[in-house]
Scaffold this motif. Structure first.
Motif, PDB file in Angstrom:
ATOM      1  N   PHE A   1       0.798  -1.230   0.000  1.00  0.00           N
ATOM      2  CA  PHE A   1       0.000   0.000   0.000  1.00  0.00           C
ATOM      3  C   PHE A   1       0.820   1.265   0.000  1.00  0.00           C
ATOM      4  CE2 PHE A   1      -3.359  -2.325   2.498  1.00  0.00           C
ATOM      5  CZ  PHE A   1      -4.223  -2.354   1.437  1.00  0.00           C
ATOM      6  N   ASN A   2       0.268   2.277  -0.615  1.00  0.00           N
ATOM      7  CA  ASN A   2       0.811   3.627  -0.506  1.00  0.00           C
ATOM      8  C   ASN A   2      -0.202   4.427   0.323  1.00  0.00           C
ATOM      9  OD1 ASN A   2       1.446   6.297  -0.886  1.00  0.00           O
ATOM     10  ND2 ASN A   2       1.710   6.129  -3.108  1.00  0.00           N
ATOM     11  N   ARG A   3       0.240   4.886   1.485  1.00  0.00           N
ATOM     12  CA  ARG A   3      -0.649   5.578   2.410  1.00  0.00           C
ATOM     13  C   ARG A   3      -1.267   6.839   1.795  1.00  0.00           C
ATOM     14  NH1 ARG A   3      -1.185   5.744   8.094  1.00  0.00           N
ATOM     15  NH2 ARG A   3      -1.669   7.846   8.791  1.00  0.00           N
ATOM     16  N   GLU A   4      -0.478   7.505   0.927  1.00  0.00           N
ATOM     17  CA  GLU A   4      -0.956   8.765   0.353  1.00  0.00           C
ATOM     18  C   GLU A   4      -2.174   8.541  -0.562  1.00  0.00           C
ATOM     19  OE1 GLU A   4      -1.287  12.764  -0.175  1.00  0.00           O
ATOM     20  OE2 GLU A   4      -0.357  11.579   1.411  1.00  0.00           O
ATOM     21  N   VAL A   5      -2.224   7.368  -1.172  1.00  0.00           N
ATOM     22  CA  VAL A   5      -3.378   7.019  -2.011  1.00  0.00           C
ATOM     23  C   VAL A   5      -4.647   7.030  -1.153  1.00  0.00           C
ATOM     24  CG1 VAL A   5      -4.461   5.105  -3.264  1.00  0.00           C
ATOM     25  CG2 VAL A   5      -2.056   5.658  -3.679  1.00  0.00           C
ATOM     26  N   VAL A   6      -4.527   6.437   0.015  1.00  0.00           N
ATOM     27  CA  VAL A   6      -5.677   6.343   0.910  1.00  0.00           C
ATOM     28  C   VAL A   6      -6.078   7.747   1.382  1.00  0.00           C
ATOM     29  CG1 VAL A   6      -6.573   5.248   2.985  1.00  0.00           C
ATOM     30  CG2 VAL A   6      -4.857   4.067   1.616  1.00  0.00           C
ATOM     31  N   ALA A   7      -5.094   8.588   1.643  1.00  0.00           N
ATOM     32  CA  ALA A   7      -5.383   9.956   2.084  1.00  0.00           C
ATOM     33  C   ALA A   7      -6.119  10.724   0.984  1.00  0.00           C
ATOM     34  CB  ALA A   7      -4.085  10.672   2.462  1.00  0.00           C
ATOM     35  N   GLN A   8      -5.674  10.548  -0.265  1.00  0.00           N
ATOM     36  CA  GLN A   8      -6.324  11.252  -1.376  1.00  0.00           C
ATOM     37  C   GLN A   8      -7.766  10.772  -1.553  1.00  0.00           C
ATOM     38  OE1 GLN A   8      -5.068  13.871  -2.068  1.00  0.00           O
ATOM     39  NE2 GLN A   8      -3.533  13.894  -3.685  1.00  0.00           N
ATOM     40  N   ALA A   9      -7.960   9.469  -1.462  1.00  0.00           N
ATOM     41  CA  ALA A   9      -9.324   8.932  -1.599  1.00  0.00           C
ATOM     42  C   ALA A   9     -10.211   9.470  -0.480  1.00  0.00           C
ATOM     43  CB  ALA A   9      -9.280   7.402  -1.558  1.00  0.00           C
ATOM     44  N   THR A  10      -9.624   9.607   0.696  1.00  0.00           N
ATOM     45  CA  THR A  10     -10.386  10.128   1.835  1.00  0.00           C
ATOM     46  C   THR A  10     -10.784  11.578   1.582  1.00  0.00           C
ATOM     47  OG1 THR A  10      -9.114   8.665   3.260  1.00  0.00           O
ATOM     48  CG2 THR A  10     -10.323  10.435   4.345  1.00  0.00           C
ATOM     49  N   ARG A  11      -9.848  12.372   1.049  1.00  0.00           N
ATOM     50  CA  ARG A  11     -10.166  13.783   0.742  1.00  0.00           C
ATOM     51  C   ARG A  11     -11.360  13.868  -0.206  1.00  0.00           C
ATOM     52  NH1 ARG A  11      -4.341  14.181   0.477  1.00  0.00           N
ATOM     53  NH2 ARG A  11      -3.805  14.902   2.558  1.00  0.00           N
ATOM     54  N   LEU A  12     -11.302  13.055  -1.263  1.00  0.00           N
ATOM     55  CA  LEU A  12     -12.384  13.115  -2.245  1.00  0.00           C
ATOM     56  C   LEU A  12     -13.712  12.692  -1.606  1.00  0.00           C
ATOM     57  CD1 LEU A  12     -13.399  13.564  -5.115  1.00  0.00           C
ATOM     58  CD2 LEU A  12     -12.887  11.157  -5.578  1.00  0.00           C
ATOM     59  N   ALA A  13     -13.666  11.597  -0.837  1.00  0.00           N
ATOM     60  CA  ALA A  13     -14.906  11.097  -0.220  1.00  0.00           C
ATOM     61  C   ALA A  13     -15.507  12.158   0.697  1.00  0.00           C
ATOM     62  CB  ALA A  13     -14.616   9.807   0.544  1.00  0.00           C
ATOM     63  N   ILE A  14     -14.657  12.859   1.431  1.00  0.00           N
ATOM     64  CA  ILE A  14     -15.151  13.933   2.314  1.00  0.00           C
ATOM     65  C   ILE A  14     -15.787  15.032   1.461  1.00  0.00           C
ATOM     66  CG2 ILE A  14     -14.434  15.798   3.875  1.00  0.00           C
ATOM     67  CD1 ILE A  14     -12.317  13.795   4.987  1.00  0.00           C
ATOM     68  N   ALA A  15     -15.086  15.410   0.380  1.00  0.00           N
ATOM     69  CA  ALA A  15     -15.592  16.503  -0.460  1.00  0.00           C
ATOM     70  C   ALA A  15     -16.930  16.144  -1.109  1.00  0.00           C
ATOM     71  CB  ALA A  15     -14.559  16.855  -1.527  1.00  0.00           C
ATOM     72  N   LEU A  16     -17.148  14.860  -1.380  1.00  0.00           N
ATOM     73  CA  LEU A  16     -18.404  14.447  -2.014  1.00  0.00           C
ATOM     74  C   LEU A  16     -19.477  14.115  -0.980  1.00  0.00           C
ATOM     75  CD1 LEU A  16     -17.015  12.082  -4.814  1.00  0.00           C
ATOM     76  CD2 LEU A  16     -17.904  14.396  -5.115  1.00  0.00           C
TER      77      LEU A  16
END
Lengths: 481, 475
Positions: free
Chosen positions: A52-67
């Motif tokens: 895993f790349n942790r930053e990928v998970v962080a980016q997905a989290t940002r998008l999910a929050i924004a949506l």
């Protein structure tokens, strides 16, 4: 279109902005020499394993929050199995029945009114490589893109017009860029869109068979392809025909849909849980930390700009389109400029200078920090210098970033003409030289004030105190009635 | 069996002899090439490492595997060495990187002399499914050494090296260990990094060591265990840290799996050996209790669904596009895949890819794959639960001793059944050890299996070492 209704759902693939790829340490970057950003993991070399790349998970989290989506603290990766030369492992690591997030929505303006589309899910996956088919019939493959992290955002089939799909894609791109999750460059393939299109008679409760449009690489293509497909399907129904599910490729040059070669043995991807990766588990604290670090989203910013700052609609949209622009404007306001002036300056002189000099906003704000420009704006608003003088100072400032506005004012020898007697003489001469315009003013054409002010500024080389000059002018225009 | 080289301890006493002994080891590998143990010998790498080990020992470094000469199954990557997996499809393939276990072995001072023969992609129980020729059992050259890690078992049993690495998916180390009269340990899933091990059934695979004694197996497992940033399934559980293994000295409660001891496939000689073992353990004062594993009988079908499903996906990358073999008659993309995979894979591998593809196909998925996952969970829970009440479970390693070459190769189901006692530990992820006990009436080795709770390799091996001391004379 008579009597028919369009039903469209979009699948958006967004490449995530990260330093490294999803499951290895290769750089995630566009435009390198083919097959140079590769390693045993993304090449599928025997024995290599993904991590895993942790930053990928962080980016997905940002998008999910924004949506406004539901983030699943436990999600899972699966293998999607198929053979293709640009897929080195023979499977793509994706998420099938336990996606990263479900739900959420995106609002946007189309034809002057607001529309909101519900989102089904957003899941993580890795990108495949890029095949290039040469004229001689051979195919060459660039595997740099293998393993680049993607998020696939699947909408509900709620679009009822091609323009809605275009406006949604445009709003999604704006949001992805704003929160820094994806650079949104459709030319480079970092944002891609597929559309599922069907039509039905208005009032029909069930959906009819759909076709999938692929390769919609611009907002225009999305709209054109959907419109073309709508026409095709309606024509077939009108002739008594049947739509068979198929995949069509949009040819941007010829502006037409080309049926893709039917895949052998249908689409059985034989998904099963990826045994090389444990379940993806994140904590609520991780999500909360990211939420706390996120900027105000465009929708919230627009609300702030229109309700709190009373800016006009054009300004509201302009300022909230990019996090750098909104951030810069907010700093102008926080350091003492009025919202009206801040908006006027950002949309006017600042934007002009970017266009003229080809600077990025980052480069501009390095040269002219918001606090510096705010000083100049306030000086102007106080009447210490005129708007014309302020523009001159600004132009000097952007090329001499080491100087302060005060130093430039001194350097340019700028002063403001505040001698009421002297101004009165100049203005009354101007008024008497323009009897026709004066007459028009007296007939009620208040716009003529601008005409006279322009002449005053011309005559004073922009040095007249604008407020004072205007007062004097009005007195003269009205007094002689 | 004879050792052809001095023990690691003896070598450590006079480290300067190491390069010569490595030479001896390589020479005996060549002398015994008819056994088919090795598929490549790494002379230059071995000599270079031997020199480096000598100077490290002389400069005072304590090397946990100083003096060890080892062989490695040819499905584990060593940088710049061939990696065939016993398959034609990896013709001329050289690894571009080394497996984590290889880095750890060499860092600890082991000298790797070569890559060993195996059933193609570790699929088989006899080492007859190798594109590079079969391997022979050193006790009887008409018989198989077991598999899939047959070459690694033979290399140790024939005294060519001290220890070797194999890999387990369903018994591929314990079964050949039993057939060749040596020790083989399948560690807990996640205990050893899989990075660099060519995947067969990823949720089951573990790199697993062979040696003649439990103490030597311990030396190796201690070095190769531990978490690895390159393998997300590797565990951070603490690694055994005793400098050397002591035989277990306390009293044990040992579980006997009744269904296994009374299994219809069990050969009489193996049954007798088990009874011997049980008597010896009782005599030594250990408590023996009967344990039931009612669902363990479903292990083989569950295993052949899960393992083949994963294999069908893991082996998709061997497509003739980027590396290895490509059929000479390819004309278009479909023929690159069809001809290359048809000719590149052997019969057993193709059989398993087809089975795995089938059980994952739409319409069959739930009946096979989903059901198998559920039953796997039941079998695992049952086994883990049983291990809460005993120190170890004792079973035969295999129902029979080494069978004849060709005896089962055309009867896949009978071949698959040679794994009936070993597969449950893979499904549950628990560690399991095969220790040689005695010889049967034909003079062939019989192994006993011990299964233990997750991450208790050190205790498991110390119990194995205690059992070694109870063995009948003359072994």
């Amino acid at each position: 279109m008579s009597g028919y209704e369009l039903v469209v759902g979009l699948e958006i693939h967004a490449q995530l902005v990260t330093k490294t790829k999803a499951f290895c340490r290769c750089a995630n970057r566009y435009g390198a020499e083919p097959n140079t950003l590769v390693c045993p993991v993304c090449l599928g070399t025997p024995g290599a394993l993904p991590v895993f790349n942790r930053e990928v998970v962080a980016q997905a989290t940002r998008l999910a929050i924004a949506l406004g989506a539901d983030i699943h603290l436990h999600s899972r990766f699966d293998r999607k199995n198929y053979f293709y030369p640009d897929l080195p492992k023979g499977y793509q690591i994706s998420q099938f029945d336990h996606p990263f997030s479900t739900g959420g929505h995106l609002s946007f303006i189309v034809n002057g009114s607001t529309k909101s589309i519900n989102i089904t899910r957003a899941h993580l996956e890795e990108d495949a490589g890029k095949s290039m088919h040469l004229a001689d019939g051979s195919t060459i493959v660039d595997l740099n893109r293998c393993g680049v992290p993607l998020i696939e955002i699947v909408s509900e089939p709620e679009f009822r017009a091609a323009e809605e799909a275009g406006a949604y894609l445009s709003a999604m791109r704006e949001l992805l860029r704003f929160i820094g999750v994806c650079d949104g460059n459709m030319d480079e393939g970092s944002l891609r869109c597929d559309a599922n299109v069907s039509v039905r008679k208005i009032g029909e409760p069930e959906f009819r068979e759909r076709c999938e449009m692929k390769n919609l690489n611009s907002i225009r293509s999305v709209e054109r392809a959907i419109a073309a497909e709508t026409k095709r399907q309606i024509a077939i129904y009108e002739q008594g025909g049947v739509i068979h599910r198929q995949t069509l490729q949009w040819n941007e040059q010829e502006e037409r849909l080309i049926p893709m070669r039917v895949k052998e043995g249908s689409d059985d991807y034989r998904y099963f849980p990826e045994p090389d990766l444990p379940e993806l588990r994140i904590t609520q604290a991780f999500v909360d930390d990211i939420r706390a670090s996120m900027p105000m989203l465009p929708e919230q910013l627009r609300e702030k700009y229109s309700t709190t700052y009373k800016l006009n609609r054009e300004a509201v949209y302009y300022l909230a389109i990019d996090i750098r622009i909104s951030g810069y404007t907010d700093t102008l306001i926080e350091t003492g400029s009025t919202a009206q002036s801040a908006a006027k300056w950002v949309m006017g002189p600042v934007t002009r200078s970017l266009n003229e000099r080809g600077w990025s906003f980052d480069e501009f704000s390095r040269r002219v920090p918001a606090a510096t420009l705010s000083g100049l704006i306030q000086k102007t608003d106080r009447g210490d210098i005129t708007l014309g003088q302020a523009n001159a100072v600004f132009k000097a400032l952007i090329v001499k970033p080491e100087k302060s506005p005060d130093e430039i004012v001194a350097e340019l020898g700028i002063e403001v003409m505040r001698d009421e007697v002297k101004l009165g003489a100049i203005i009354s001469e101007i008024v008497s030289e323009h009897p026709e315009e004066l007459a028009k003013f007296r007939e009620g054409k208040t716009k003529m004030v601008g005409f006279f002010m322009g002449l005053v500024m011309q005559a004073t080389k922009g040095q007249a105190d604008a407020q004072l000059a205007k007062n004097v002018l009005m007195e003269l225009l009205e007094a002689k009635e | 069996m004879l050792r052809r080289i001095p023990s690691p301890a003896a070598i450590r006493q006079s480290p300067r002899r190491l390069p010569d002994i490595v030479g001896q080891s390589l020479a005996s590998a060549r002398e015994l090439s008819s056994l088919g143990a090795f598929v490549s010998l790494l002379d230059a790498r071995a000599h270079q490492q031997a020199q480096s080990v000598v100077s490290r020992i002389e400069s005072g470094e304590q090397l946990p595997l100083g003096g060890y000469i080892v062989a490695v199954k040819d499905n584990i990557a060593i940088k710049d060495a061939p990696l065939t997996c016993g398959s034609k499809i990896l013709d001329f393939h050289q690894s571009t990187f080394s497996a984590t276990v290889i880095e750890r072995l060499e860092e600890a001072g082991a000298v790797i002399i070569g890559k060993t023969n195996l059933d193609e992609f570790a699929m088989g129980s006899s080492t007859e499914n190798s594109a590079l020729g079969i391997a022979l059992n050193p006790f009887d050259p008409d018989r198989v050494p077991g598999g899939s890690s047959g070459g690694s078992a033979v290399a140790v049993a024939a005294g060519i090296c001290h220890a070797s690495l194999g890999s387990e998916t369903g018994g591929s180390v314990r079964q050949p260990a039993a057939f060749c009269g040596i020790c083989g340990l399948k560690p807990t899933y996640g205990r050893v990094s899989r990075y660099g091990l060519v995947a067969f059934g990823s949720s089951l695979d573990q790199v697993s060591p062979f040696a003649k004694t439990c103490a030597e197996v311990y030396d190796v497992i201690r070095v190769i265990s531990g978490s690895d940033q390159r393998d997300a399934t590797s565990s951070a559980a603490p690694v055994p840290d005793s400098a050397c293994l002591e035989p277990f000295s306390g009293k044990l409660r040992i579980g006997l799996v009744k269904d296994f001891l009374e299994h219809e496939a069990l050969e009489p000689d193996v049954r007798i050996a088990m009874n011997d073992t049980i008597s010896a353990l009782k005599k030594a004062g250990h408590e023996l209790v009967e344990v039931e594993l009612p669902n363990a009988k479903y292990s083989i079908p569950v295993y052949y669904i899960v393992a083949t499903a994963e294999a069908s996906s893991n082996l998709a990358r061997f497509d003739g596009v980027r590396y290895g073999y490509r059929h000479r008659d390819v004309t278009d993309l479909a023929s690159v895949y069809d001809l290359t995979r048809e000719a590149g894979f052997g019969k057993e591998v193709r059989r398993r890819i087809m089975m795995g593809t089938y059980v994952l196909s739409a319409g069959y998925y739930d009946a096979y794959y989903t059901t198998a996952l559920k039953v796997r969970r039941i079998i695992a829970d049952e086994l883990v639960n049983a291990l809460k009440y005993v120190d170890v479970l004792l079973t035969p390693t295999t129902p029979s001793t080494a069978f004849k070459i060709g005896e089962k190769i055309d009867d896949p189901v009978s071949m698959y059944l040679s794994d009936i006692f070993t597969v449950p530990a893979n499904l549950a992820g628990v560690p399991a050890l095969s220790v040689p006990w005695s010889l049967d009436s034909k003079g062939l080795p019989i192994g006993i299996q011990l299964m233990a709770p997750h991450f208790t390799e050190e205790k498991l091996l110390s119990i194995g070492a205690a059992i070694e001391l109870l063995r009948p004379e003359g072994k």
